[in-house]
Design an enzyme around this catalytic site. Sequence first.
Site, short mmCIF file in Angstrom:
data_model
loop_
_atom_site.label_atom_id
_atom_site.label_comp_id
_atom_site.label_asym_id
_atom_site.label_seq_id
_atom_site.Cartn_x
_atom_site.Cartn_y
_atom_site.Cartn_z
N PHE A 146 0.86 -1.19 0.00
CA PHE A 146 0.00 0.00 0.00
C PHE A 146 0.88 1.23 0.00
CE2 PHE A 146 -2.27 3.61 1.61
CZ PHE A 146 -3.42 3.58 0.85
N ASP A 233 9.32 3.13 2.06
CA ASP A 233 8.09 3.88 2.34
C ASP A 233 7.79 3.72 3.83
OD1 ASP A 233 5.57 4.89 2.75
OD2 ASP A 233 4.68 3.96 0.98
N LYS A 274 2.30 11.22 7.19
CA LYS A 274 1.51 10.95 8.39
C LYS A 274 2.06 11.65 9.65
CE LYS A 274 -1.14 7.16 6.61
NZ LYS A 274 -0.85 6.01 5.78
C1 PLP Z 1 -1.00 6.11 4.25
C2 PLP Z 1 0.11 5.61 3.43
C3 PLP Z 1 0.47 6.22 2.20
C4 PLP Z 1 -0.34 7.32 1.59
O1 PLP Z 1 -0.41 8.46 2.37
P1 PLP Z 1 -1.56 9.54 2.06
O2 PLP Z 1 -1.18 10.70 2.94
O3 PLP Z 1 -2.85 8.90 2.45
O4 PLP Z 1 -1.50 9.86 0.62
C5 PLP Z 1 1.59 5.75 1.54
N1 PLP Z 1 2.31 4.73 2.03
C6 PLP Z 1 1.99 4.10 3.18
C7 PLP Z 1 2.84 2.97 3.65
C8 PLP Z 1 0.88 4.50 3.91
O5 PLP Z 1 0.54 3.87 5.04
#
Ligand code: PLP
Length: 425
Positions: A146, A233, A274
Site C-alpha cells: 500500500f 516507504d 503521516k
Molecule cells: C497512508 C500511506 C500512504 C499514503 O499516504 P496519504 O497521505 O494517504 O496519501 C503511503 N504509504 C503508506 C505505507 C501509507 O501507510
Amino acid sequence: MAVLEKLSSAKAIALEDKHGAHNYHPLPVVLSKGDGVYVWDVEGKKYYDFLSAYSAVNQGHCHPKIVGAMIEQAQTLTLTSRAFYNDKLGVYEQFVTHYFGFDKVLPMNTGAEAVETALKICRKWAYEKKGIHENEAQIIVCENNFHGRTTTIISFSNDENARKNFGPYTQGFIKIAYDDIEALEKAITSSPNIAGFLVEPIQGEAGVYVPSDDYLSKAKALCEKHNVLFIADEVQTGIARTGSLLAVCGNCNCEKACEKQETYVQPDILILGKALSGGAYPVSAVLANDAIMNVIKPGQHGSTFGGNPVAAAVAMAALEVVSEENLAQNARKLGEIFRSELEKYIQTSSIATLVRGKGLLNAIVINDSEDSDTAWNICLKLAENGLLAKPTHGNIIRFAPPLVMNETQLQECISIITGTLKEFE
Ligand SMILES: *Cc1c(COP(=O)(O)O)cnc(C)c1O
C-alpha cells in the site's frame, strides 16, 4: 445558522452520506474532540483511539506543542509558494535532514505525493546516473503493497478495489512476493533496467506483516550490489511507531536515525508522511543524499503547498515531541506488553488466532474467512465498549494507539479488547 447547530451523530452521518462521495466506509462514530490518546463523539462519549488516523497521530491528539507551533506560524505567514524563499523552510530542511541523516529533503504534503516524488527521482536517477535508456526503467514493488491512491501508485497495487476501472495503468513496475529475498534477487538480476526497489519495512495496510529479521538488510545489500535504489516507504511505520525512530532502524531505540548502529538499513530514498506532522497538518517528505537528489532541477517537480511555513513549523515541533517524550522507547515497551498480554488471551481463544506487530503497530487475526464481517462487528462492539479500531482486510484488526499512551491506559485497553473478543467466543 444551520451549520452552527450542534449535530447529532445520525445527522452528521446523513450529511456525509448525502453530500460526500462514498469513497470510504467509516465506522458509525462521529468524533468532535481529541486529546492525547482519547477522542470524544458528538454525544460526549469518550473513546481510546486505536487507529491514530492510520498512525498520523503518533504524538497524540491536539498535542499542545504542535498546535502551538501551528497557531503561531498561521498568525505570521502561511503560504508564499516556492516562487519566493521563506524564513522557515531552510531551518526545517536543516533540522529534518540532520534528524534522519540525509543530505537533502524534498517537501511535499501527502504520503501518496511523496511516493510519486520518490518514483520520479528514482527514474530520473536511473536515466541520468545509472545510464538506463529513456523510458525503460523498471521499479520493483511488493505484492499486497500500500503506497497510496494516485493513478501511478494503484497501477502496481494488487487490491482490485483500488484498481478496477481506473486503467490504463502506468508501466514500469515489477511485482514480487514480500519478504522473499530470492524473488528480489531474481527480479534484480532479470534485467539491466532495474532502477529501484520500493518497499514498506512492515506492510501496514496489508495487515501488519513484519518481514524476517534480515529481510531489509539483505534487500539493501542486493540493491547496493546491483546499483539499484532502495526506497523505503515509512509513511506508516516511521516516526517511532514501531519502537524505533524508523522501522529501518531495526532494534535501536535511540531518537536519531543513524548509521552507527548495526541494525540500521540506510535507505537510498526515505519517504515520510503521516506522523511527520503529528496529525495536525498534511506534511510529507522525501529524503536522499546529494548524488540522488541533485538530479532534480528547477521546474521538474514541485507543489504549491509543499514546504510552506506552517508545514515547516509543525513538522519541527512534531519531531521534537518524538525525541522529548521518548516515544520510540515508549512504543517499544508498550508494544511488548500488548503482544504478550494478547498472546496469553489468544491461547485460550477460539475467535482470535494470532497477534503480530512491532512497537505499537500490531494486528490480530480473527478466526473467520477473509470476506466475513466478524472483524467489522468486533470493531463495532469495541466502539461500544470505548475503543476505536478498524479492520484492515476482512479478518484482520489493526491496533495502533497514539504513542503517548501510558501503561495504566494500555492495561485498560487490553481489558476492553479481550473483554470484547470474549463476547464473540
Ligand atoms: C497512508 C500511506 C500512504 C499514503 O499516504 P496519504 O497521505 O494517504 O496519501 C503511503 N504509504 C503508506 C505505507 C501509507 O501507510
